[in-house]
Design a protein around this motif. Structure first.
Motif, PDB file in Angstrom:
ATOM      1  N   GLN A  22      29.009  48.424  39.035  1.00 24.95           N
ATOM      2  CA  GLN A  22      30.124  49.038  39.744  1.00 24.95           C
ATOM      3  C   GLN A  22      30.341  48.339  41.071  1.00 24.95           C
ATOM      4  N   LYS A  23      31.603  48.282  41.489  1.00 25.39           N
ATOM      5  CA  LYS A  23      31.939  47.683  42.774  1.00 25.39           C
ATOM      6  C   LYS A  23      31.750  48.732  43.865  1.00 25.39           C
ATOM      7  N   VAL A  24      31.035  48.328  44.920  1.00 25.72           N
ATOM      8  CA  VAL A  24      30.740  49.224  46.034  1.00 25.72           C
ATOM      9  C   VAL A  24      31.136  48.526  47.320  1.00 25.72           C
ATOM     10  N   LYS A  25      31.863  49.243  48.171  1.00 27.21           N
ATOM     11  CA  LYS A  25      32.294  48.677  49.454  1.00 27.21           C
ATOM     12  C   LYS A  25      31.330  49.127  50.549  1.00 27.21           C
ATOM     13  N   ASP A  26      30.780  48.160  51.267  1.00 29.43           N
ATOM     14  CA  ASP A  26      29.870  48.439  52.377  1.00 29.43           C
ATOM     15  C   ASP A  26      30.698  49.026  53.520  1.00 29.43           C
ATOM     16  N   PRO A  27      30.324  50.205  54.022  1.00 30.32           N
ATOM     17  CA  PRO A  27      31.114  50.843  55.083  1.00 30.32           C
ATOM     18  C   PRO A  27      31.071  50.097  56.420  1.00 30.32           C
ATOM     19  N   ILE A  28      30.042  49.278  56.618  1.00 31.52           N
ATOM     20  CA  ILE A  28      29.914  48.561  57.889  1.00 31.52           C
ATOM     21  C   ILE A  28      30.615  47.213  57.833  1.00 31.52           C
ATOM     22  N   THR A  29      30.305  46.426  56.815  1.00 28.42           N
ATOM     23  CA  THR A  29      30.880  45.078  56.726  1.00 28.42           C
ATOM     24  C   THR A  29      32.233  45.058  56.012  1.00 28.42           C
ATOM     25  N   HIS A  30      32.545  46.142  55.298  1.00 31.41           N
ATOM     26  CA  HIS A  30      33.778  46.258  54.521  1.00 31.41           C
ATOM     27  C   HIS A  30      33.864  45.225  53.390  1.00 31.41           C
ATOM     28  N   GLN A  31      32.724  44.664  53.030  1.00 30.87           N
ATOM     29  CA  GLN A  31      32.680  43.726  51.916  1.00 30.87           C
ATOM     30  C   GLN A  31      32.343  44.491  50.639  1.00 30.87           C
ATOM     31  N   THR A  32      32.987  44.088  49.562  1.00 30.35           N
ATOM     32  CA  THR A  32      32.745  44.716  48.271  1.00 30.35           C
ATOM     33  C   THR A  32      31.772  43.857  47.481  1.00 30.35           C
ATOM     34  N   SER A  33      30.759  44.519  46.941  1.00 33.39           N
ATOM     35  CA  SER A  33      29.796  43.812  46.098  1.00 33.39           C
ATOM     36  C   SER A  33      29.600  44.612  44.814  1.00 33.39           C
ATOM     37  N   THR A  34      29.092  43.961  43.813  1.00 30.94           N
ATOM     38  CA  THR A  34      28.853  44.598  42.524  1.00 30.94           C
ATOM     39  C   THR A  34      27.360  44.876  42.402  1.00 30.94           C
ATOM     40  N   ILE A  35      27.037  46.144  42.125  1.00 28.94           N
ATOM     41  CA  ILE A  35      25.634  46.529  41.986  1.00 28.94           C
ATOM     42  C   ILE A  35      25.434  47.316  40.693  1.00 28.94           C
ATOM     43  N   GLU A  36      24.188  47.348  40.231  1.00 28.94           N
ATOM     44  CA  GLU A  36      23.822  48.117  39.051  1.00 28.94           C
ATOM     45  C   GLU A  36      23.619  49.572  39.465  1.00 28.94           C
ATOM     46  N   VAL A  37      24.333  50.486  38.786  1.00 29.57           N
ATOM     47  CA  VAL A  37      24.271  51.904  39.114  1.00 29.57           C
ATOM     48  C   VAL A  37      23.807  52.683  37.884  1.00 29.57           C
ATOM     49  N   LYS A  38      22.854  53.581  38.089  1.00 32.95           N
ATOM     50  CA  LYS A  38      22.355  54.442  37.010  1.00 32.95           C
ATOM     51  C   LYS A  38      23.364  55.576  36.825  1.00 32.95           C
ATOM     52  N   VAL A  39      23.960  55.690  35.629  1.00 29.12           N
ATOM     53  CA  VAL A  39      24.972  56.722  35.398  1.00 29.12           C
ATOM     54  C   VAL A  39      24.444  57.886  34.543  1.00 29.12           C
TER      55      VAL A  39
END
Length: 119
Positions: A22-39
């Motif tokens: 899933q794509k997650v946006k860092d609240p500090i850097t505002h950069q979006t990265s893709t991480i593995e998320v347990k659903v």
């Protein structure tokens, strides 16, 4: 829960955890990265294996392949590209989802492949 569903789920001898990228946006850097998320975690399930042998009338050796299918509750959404880690019979194996699930009233069947990497 229906008696039929209870009967099917009584055959489940495994536990699985399902992950998605899933794509997650860092609240500090505002950069979006893709991480593995347990659903989903600790979902009862069952792995089923089928050997597929193809032999023809040539001198080449027969080809043997294995098809793996996951049986799990119908309300669990297994998205395309998900990573599924299953523990059954004391072994833990990572799989990726292959193909659309066959969803029935009391269960669903999801074809799996051994996990190599995210697509």
């Amino acid at each position: 829960m229906s008696a039929r569903r209870r009967a099917i789920e009584s055959l489940y001898k495994g536990i699985c955890t399902i992950f998605e990228l899933q794509k997650v946006k860092d609240p500090i850097t505002h950069q979006t990265s893709t991480i593995e998320v347990k659903v989903f975690e600790n979902q009862k399930c069952k792995l089923s294996y089928e050997r597929i042998t193809s032999a023809n009338q040539t001198t080449a050796p027969a080809t043997i392949a294995q098809s793996t299918k996951l049986f799990i509750a119908p309300e669990i959404v297994v998205k395309s590209g998900s990573k599924i880690v299953v523990t059954q019979q004391g072994r833990t194996t990572a799989f990726s989802r292959s193909g659309e699930p066959a969803i029935f009233t009391d269960h669903q069947e999801v074809k799996l492949e051994l996990f190599k990497e995210y697509a």
